[in-house]
Every structure is written in structure tokens, then in C-alpha cells.
Design a protein around this motif. Structure first.
Motif, PDB file in Angstrom:
ATOM      1  N   ARG A  31       0.836  -1.196   0.000  1.00 17.62           N
ATOM      2  CA  ARG A  31       0.000   0.000   0.000  1.00 17.62           C
ATOM      3  C   ARG A  31       0.872   1.246   0.000  1.00 17.62           C
ATOM      4  N   VAL A  32       0.355   2.332  -0.573  1.00 23.99           N
ATOM      5  CA  VAL A  32       1.054   3.604  -0.421  1.00 23.99           C
ATOM      6  C   VAL A  32       0.961   4.011   1.041  1.00 23.99           C
ATOM      7  N   THR A  33       1.963   4.754   1.512  1.00 25.60           N
ATOM      8  CA  THR A  33       2.138   5.019   2.941  1.00 25.60           C
ATOM      9  C   THR A  33       1.652   6.420   3.291  1.00 25.60           C
ATOM     10  N   TYR A  34       0.652   6.501   4.157  1.00 29.98           N
ATOM     11  CA  TYR A  34       0.106   7.797   4.576  1.00 29.98           C
ATOM     12  C   TYR A  34       1.189   8.674   5.184  1.00 29.98           C
ATOM     13  N   ASN A  35       1.180   9.937   4.819  1.00 34.64           N
ATOM     14  CA  ASN A  35       2.115  10.911   5.372  1.00 34.64           C
ATOM     15  C   ASN A  35       1.332  12.141   5.804  1.00 34.64           C
ATOM     16  N   GLU A  36       1.520  12.551   7.025  1.00 36.48           N
ATOM     17  CA  GLU A  36       0.802  13.720   7.542  1.00 36.48           C
ATOM     18  C   GLU A  36       1.579  14.984   7.204  1.00 36.48           C
ATOM     19  N   VAL A  37       0.924  15.875   6.477  1.00 41.08           N
ATOM     20  CA  VAL A  37       1.522  17.162   6.122  1.00 41.08           C
ATOM     21  C   VAL A  37       0.864  18.223   6.982  1.00 41.08           C
ATOM     22  N   LYS A  38       1.672  18.958   7.725  1.00 43.03           N
ATOM     23  CA  LYS A  38       1.119  19.980   8.607  1.00 43.03           C
ATOM     24  C   LYS A  38       0.627  21.147   7.768  1.00 43.03           C
ATOM     25  N   ALA A  39      -0.631  21.475   7.972  1.00 46.07           N
ATOM     26  CA  ALA A  39      -1.226  22.608   7.257  1.00 46.07           C
ATOM     27  C   ALA A  39      -2.363  23.144   8.094  1.00 46.07           C
ATOM     28  N   ARG A  40      -2.572  24.428   8.080  1.00 53.00           N
ATOM     29  CA  ARG A  40      -3.635  24.996   8.892  1.00 53.00           C
ATOM     30  C   ARG A  40      -4.977  24.815   8.196  1.00 53.00           C
ATOM     31  N   ALA A  41      -6.044  24.948   8.966  1.00 50.02           N
ATOM     32  CA  ALA A  41      -7.379  24.714   8.447  1.00 50.02           C
ATOM     33  C   ALA A  41      -7.724  25.701   7.354  1.00 50.02           C
ATOM     34  N   GLN A  42      -8.634  25.277   6.479  1.00 50.98           N
ATOM     35  CA  GLN A  42      -9.026  26.106   5.354  1.00 50.98           C
ATOM     36  C   GLN A  42     -10.215  27.003   5.670  1.00 50.98           C
ATOM     37  N   VAL A  43     -11.054  26.587   6.611  1.00 45.39           N
ATOM     38  CA  VAL A  43     -12.246  27.354   6.943  1.00 45.39           C
ATOM     39  C   VAL A  43     -12.304  27.503   8.451  1.00 45.39           C
ATOM     40  N   SER A  44     -12.265  28.724   8.916  1.00 45.68           N
ATOM     41  CA  SER A  44     -12.379  28.912  10.362  1.00 45.68           C
ATOM     42  C   SER A  44     -12.424  30.388  10.683  1.00 45.68           C
ATOM     43  N   GLY A  45     -13.612  30.886  11.069  1.00 44.42           N
ATOM     44  CA  GLY A  45     -13.736  32.275  11.471  1.00 44.42           C
ATOM     45  C   GLY A  45     -13.231  33.243  10.432  1.00 44.42           C
ATOM     46  N   ARG A  46     -13.654  33.055   9.172  1.00 39.59           N
ATOM     47  CA  ARG A  46     -13.043  33.799   8.080  1.00 39.59           C
ATOM     48  C   ARG A  46     -13.242  35.306   8.188  1.00 39.59           C
TER      49      ARG A  46
END
Length: 665
Positions: A562-577
Motif C-alpha cells: 500500500r502507499v504510505t500515509y504521510n501527515e503534512v502539517k497545514a492549517r485549516a481552510q475554513v475557520s472564522g473567516r
């Protein structure tokens, strides 16, 4: 037109005719389907049909009835031949531009009305997609042996004939639609209380302005002027304080029972009630737009000055708030929530061998905006209130065409080590509801899903730059090299983004730690406009992009590991815009009876650092009760980066209070 395309359109025409006939109405006359110039190079052969194979059937779909009709089951036993398993050379396994465009032309036809949720057109689109799955040999992957996974979606409030609205203390007869109208964001609770005038209904420390100073509006119906003092925002401009959300939530936080808003007295501006436009979530308090005539009657009967005088004083910074003696109002908004049954459309191309229980998902949404005023879609054009069909040829008939055609290629390349699941998601435009529903209610074990490839807007490929955008190039350890190779082999230039976080249907899968990517050809000026239509779709580019997706999916399917999951740190896209603050969550849009669910927590964001978790349900922020996304956004409207807010979440059967330090953008 390519022969394969013609067969598909003929089968589609017959299918939609069945839809209309069984729904008890005549099929509308179809407009001619626009096609691009024929491809002049070698044309791929169509999949051979195995005449001896049993025909597949499209399972009944319940379409949306007209307001005065009875729900009717439609699309019964539409038989479409399945493809045979005869092998074809890999060189022939390419998407023809005419085939790609044929799907887009059907899905983005005016007769489907923009594929808005709650419409007949979206059911017809679902029937078409299911028929195409059957045509390529994909097995049903939905509920109870069907192609459909059904669930309910809130359409928002609708006006009902059964409503109460009474005013004690004035002699003026009051009628809905003439003197008042509920706002689309109005809550449906009943109310009963004295009436108080509260100026603009604003608290603004920066202007040393507080319309609630010196008055207790608990359980009262508050009457307020629309907008704000003109000096605050400059000529023709207003600040955030003038928004309906700010005004209504401020009144709600002060304990008001209901809200009345009246237009300002402005020179050369006609006093007209706004049209009722349903919203999927409400502000939690009965709210009405009333005429100046009705406001004048309330003020006069309550012993107050006239509206024009009060407005002039409020514009100069004076506090003009007061209880209107002897005036009392009671009733309800007459707004009731309505729901519609929507469906994801799921097909399975089965694999062979010991890994066949694992799945590669190819998906994208097939819903769009339906028929709506352009001004509702674009802040830059508020003058155009004419409802128009938004066909969404690029967004996302193009991605849906890609699902069908990549499925056709992969079905023809069988045997596959892993199975391939094709999912056309519904309700993406109202909060990724289809993909969120699937990951919470998967039709196969979610742990057996090895990867997800999302196609959302692949119909505007730039032939000059030859650039293909892919989000999530590091969502699996193997993706960066794999994706770059397939994009390069197609003669394209990769514009990659490491993170798979984003507002499309791959995100719920990535939040479940499934390697996911979003394939995209870019934004354009027709986005969410009526002129996102078939004639602007680059069919050859869309076919090439689909070839790349099919190649990546095949590569993932045929690996030993299987391809191996990798967590990429990124901030949320929707939040108190609107307030410019970030909590670092993916808010849930689906209704529940507790609060606002957290569908995802951004790695390294404020929420994760504070200890919030995916699956938590926010019930309070500070003293504000949170029931939905509207409450959540309103609760953060006055905050700034660096503020610490107390967030109460329901986690399992317990309430947990968490201090969250808000981030900025």
C-alpha cells in the motif's frame, strides 16, 4: 461525433426520458448538445460488448416532487449492456475528448437545471452516472445492492402557511409579504414580548457606541435600523458591525426574543422588503425584515419619536434606545426546516487476487448550484437578482466525466490487483456533505481504502502553460515521485502542493488518514457563475487529465505494498473567516442535536495544540451556545489573533472545557 459518444448520448436520452415518464411529467425538449471539433489523430476503439452477458439495471431513484405532487419512484430497470472482459492493448486505453465532452454536455445541460440539491435535475444526473457505471461494467457499490448511498440533507427553512404574527397596541393590519417577511436565517421558535427600539442594534467600542447601554432587552422583541451610521465605513461602505449576522447575534446574546430590522431612511431609496431566501442553517432566533410603515406605526403607538428623527440622532452618536410602551408582539417566524434525500453514486470495479479486498477510490462531486441569482454567488455583483441556471460544466461536470472515463479505462485493464471504487459525491457545494457521509458510513471497510483521488474542476486545462495542479503530493510517501512521473509522461508540467487539506471531497478521506490527492486545472472568472458552461470546457485537456488520473490509480492498484500515509502539517481552510482568526478545525455543516461537529483538526494548529480532537462537538464558545456553523462564525466575529477563548466540547458522554489560543491568517 465519436461513435462511443453517440451511443452514450442516445442511452442518456432514453434514460432521462424514463426519468420524466415515471415521474409523471413530459420530458422537456432537449437543446442541441454542443461538441468540440473531432479529434484528428488515431481514435481509440470502444470497449467491446459481450452480448451474452446479462444486462445491468439501474435501481429506482426517488426524485424530488414538485410542490403540489406526490413523491414518485423513477428510473426502474434501465438496462444497459456491460462491457466484456476482452483485453485491449494499453496504447488504446486513452480517453477520447468527444467521450469526455459528451458526459459534460449531458450533465451541464439546461434541462438538468444546474444539479442543485433538492432538485429533479440532480436525481437525473445520478441516474445518468449510475447508467454509465453499468455501461462500463462497474458493479453497484451503494446501499442494498444499488449504485446509490442515500442520506438526508437540510435544504434550509421554508415558509409555511401555518404561522402566527400578532401585534398588540397598534391598529394597523399586518400581513406577511406586505408589511414584514422572515429572513432566510430566521429561527423557527415562537416568541412573545414587549417591543424595544435599539437604534442600530450595535455594540462598537472603537466608536464608543453601545445601543444596548441602559436598556435590558431580555425576552423583548428588538426593533433596529438596518446598516450603521454612515460615518463609520466611509462613502458607500460599511464595516462588519453592519452585517445581519453581527446585529442578530448581538441581540441574541443580549437575551432578545426576536429581531425586527427596518431599512434606513435614505434619499432616493425605495423601501422594499427583501425576498425570502432559504439558508441551510439559521441564526437561532426569529428575525424579520419590516417596512418603514410598520416601524413608524410601532414607534408612534409606543410614544416614540419618528424613525427619521431617531436615525439622525443615532448617526450623531446619541443613544436612542427605549422600550415602546404598551406595544407587545407574539407569534413565530413561519419558517420550518426542510430536508431532501440525496445520494452518492458508487460503482465498483472488482480486483482479483489476495489484495482485491482493498480499494482505490476515484471520486468527485456531481452537484452544483442549481438556479440562483448571480448576486448570491459573487460579492462583486449584488445588483443582479435574476435567477439563472448555473450549469457547472467545469465545476464539476468535468470531474464527473473524469470519474466515468477513468473507470472505463481501469475496467478495460482488468485484472487489477486491488479493486477500484468510483464515487460521485452529492452536496459538496453545501459543505462536502456527500464525502463526509461516506467516510462516516463507508460501504466497504474504511481501513481497506488505500488511497483517494479527487477530480474537482478539470475542464479548463491551460494548453499554453501545460500545467496541472495536484494537491497532496506528499500525502503519501510514494506520491511525489509517482505523480511527477505520470504528469511528466503526459507532457504536462506539475504544479504540486504538499498538503491535501482543502475545501473539496478528498479532505474527509485525508482526515481519516487515507492518502489523498486533488487534481485540478485552476480557478477562472466563470467560477460559480452561469457562464461556466459546456462551450468553455477544454475537452482534450480534460481527457488528458483523466488519463493521468487513471494511470496513477492503476499504479496504486498494482503495487505489492500500500502507499504510505504521510501527515503534512497545514492549517485549516475554513475557520472564522470574517474575523481573520484561525482555530485550526474543519467545521461540520451537517445538522445534529448537540452542537457543531469537528470534522477535522489541522495538524499543528491552535485546536490541536489545545487538545481538541476530530469528532468533538463544540457546544459553547465562551458564553455563546453553538448549534451550527453560523453560531460558530458569529462567536468568533469580535476576536483577534492571540485571544484565548474557552471552548466547551462534547466528547463521548462528557463535556470538556478547553482554552484555545486563536491563530491568525
Amino acid at each position: 461525433m465519436h461513435e462511443t459518444s453517440m451511443r452514450r448520448i442516445l442511452s442518456t436520452t432514453a434514460m432521462l426520458s424514463v426519468v420524466f415518464t415515471l415521474a409523471g411529467c413530459e420530458a422537456p425538449e432537449s437543446k442541441p448538445i454542443t461538441t468540440m471539433q473531432h479529434h484528428t489523430g488515431p481514435q481509440p476503439a470502444a470497449p467491446e460488448m459481450a452480448s451474452a452477458e446479462p444486462a445491468a439495471a439501474v435501481t429506482p431513484v426517488e426524485t424530488k416532487p414538485a410542490a403540489d405532487s406526490t413523491p414518485t419512484a423513477v428510473v426502474e430497470a434501465v438496462s444497459i449492456p456491460s462491457p466484456g472482459a476482452k483485453e485491449r492493448s494499453a496504447a488504446a486505453l486513452k480517453v477520447h475528448p468527444d467521450d469526455f465532452l459528451a458526459h459534460v454536455a449531458v450533465l451541464a445541460d439546461d434541462n438538468l437545471g444546474g444539479r442543485g440539491i433538492g432538485s429533479r435535475g440532480i436525481d437525473q444526473a445520478a441516474a445518468y452516472i449510475a447508467g454509465q457505471y453499468a455501461l462500463i461494467g462497474a458493479q453497484p457499490g451503494g446501499d442494498n445492492g444499488t449504485y446509490f448511498q442515500e442520506f438526508d440533507v437540510a435544504l434550509g427553512g421554508k415558509l409555511t402557511d401555518e404561522h402566527n404574527f400578532a401585534v398588540d397596541g397598534i391598529s394597523m393590519p399586518i400581513a406577511r409579504g406586505t408589511d414584514y417577511i422572515p429572513f432566510g436565517f430566521s429561527g423557527g421558535d415562537s416568541f412573545d414580548g414587549e417591543v424595544a427600539f435599539v437604534g442600530y442594534g450595535i455594540v462598537n467600542p472603537e466608536e464608543n457606541h453601545d445601543d444596548y447601554a441602559g436598556i435590558d432587552v431580555t425576552d423583548k422583541v428588538v426593533l433596529m435600523l438596518r446598516r450603521e451610521p454612515p460615518s463609520w465605513g466611509g462613502p458607500g461602505q460599511t464595516t462588519r458591525k453592519a452585517t445581519f449576522r453581527n446585529k442578530v447575534y448581538t441581540a441574541k446574546e443580549k437575551g432578545a426574543a426576536a429581531v425586527l430590522i427596518v431599512n434606513r431612511h435614505d434619499d432616493n431609496v425605495e423601501d422594499r422588503l427583501m425576498r425570502f431566501r432559504a439558508q441551510r442553517s439559521d441564526f437561532g432566533i426569529p428575525s424579520f425584515h419590516i417596512t418603514q410603515e410598520m416601524a413608524s406605526a410601532l414607534l408612534a403607538a409606543g410614544g416614540s419619536d419618528a424613525q427619521a428623527s431617531l436615525q439622525a440622532a443615532a448617526d450623531e452618536g446619541q443613544n436612542v434606545s427605549r422600550v415602546l410602551a404598551g406595544i407587545r408582539m407574539s407569534g413565530d417566524s413561519g419558517v420550518q426546516k426542510s430536508y431532501t434525500r440525496e445520494r452518492n453514486v458508487i460503482g465498483i470495479i472488482p480486483g482479483d487476487g489476495p489484495l482485491s479486498h482493498e480499494f482505490v477510490v476515484i471520486g468527485g462531486h456531481y452537484d452544483h448550484l442549481g438556479k440562483a441569482p448571480t448576486s448570491m454567488m459573487l460579492r462583486s455583483d449584488r445588483s443582479d437578482n435574476t435567477p439563472r441556471i448555473h450549469n457547472g460544466a467545469d465545476d464539476n461536470a468535468s470531474g464527473t466525466a473524469g470519474i466515468i472515463e477513468s473507470g472505463r479505462i481501469l475496467a478495460a485493464r482488468r485484472p487489477l490487483k486491488r479493486s477500484v471504487m468510483l464515487i460521485a459525491f452529492t452536496a459538496e457545494e453545501v459543505g462536502l456533505l456527500g464525502s463526509k457521509h461516506y467516510v462516516e458510513n463507508p460501504t466497504v471497510p474504511l481501513e481497506d481504502t488505500v488511497a483517494m483521488i479527487n477530480m474537482d474542476m478539470i475542464g479548463r486545462f491551460d494548453e499554453d502553460g501545460q500545467t496541472l495542479q495536484v494537491f497532496g503530493t506528499k500525502a503519501a510517501e510514494e506520491f511525489e515521485t509517482m505523480i511527477a512521473r505520470h504528469v511528466s509522461d503526459a507532457g504536462m508540467v506539475l504544479r504540486g502542493s504538499e498538503s491535501a487539506s482543502g475545501p473539496s471531497d478528498h479532505s474527509p478521506f485525508y482526515e481519516k488518514k487515507i492518502p489523498s490527492v486533488h487534481v485540478f486545472t485552476g480557478l477562472h472568472g466563470d467560477y460559480h457563475r452561469p457562464n461556466d458552461d459546456v462551450d468553455k470546457v477544454n475537452a482534450e485537456g480534460g481527457a488528458r487529465v483523466t488519463d493521468v488520473v487513471a494511470a496513477i490509480a492503476y499504479d496504486i492498484s498494482e503495487r505489492d505494498d500500500r502507499v504510505t500515509y504521510n501527515e503534512v502539517k497545514a492549517r485549516a481552510q475554513v475557520s472564522g473567516r470574517r474575523s481573520g482568526v484561525v482555530m485550526g478545525i474543519m467545521p461540520g455543516y451537517a445538522d445534529n442535536n448537540v452542537g457543531m461537529a469537528i470534522d477535522g483538526v489541522s495538524s499543528g494548529g491552535p485546536a490541536e495544540k489545545a487538545g481538541m480532537q476530530t469528532g468533538d462537538v463544540i457546544t459553547r464558545i465562551g458564553d455563546a451556545k453553538i448549534a451550527n456553523i453560523q453560531d460558530y462564525m458569529a462567536a468568533l466575529r469580535n476576536n483577534k489573533p492571540g485571544d484565548v477563548v474557552k471552548v466547551t466540547v462534547r466528547r463521548g458522554d462528557s463535556d470538556v472545557i478547553i482554552d484555545v489560543k486563536l491563530g491568525g491568517r
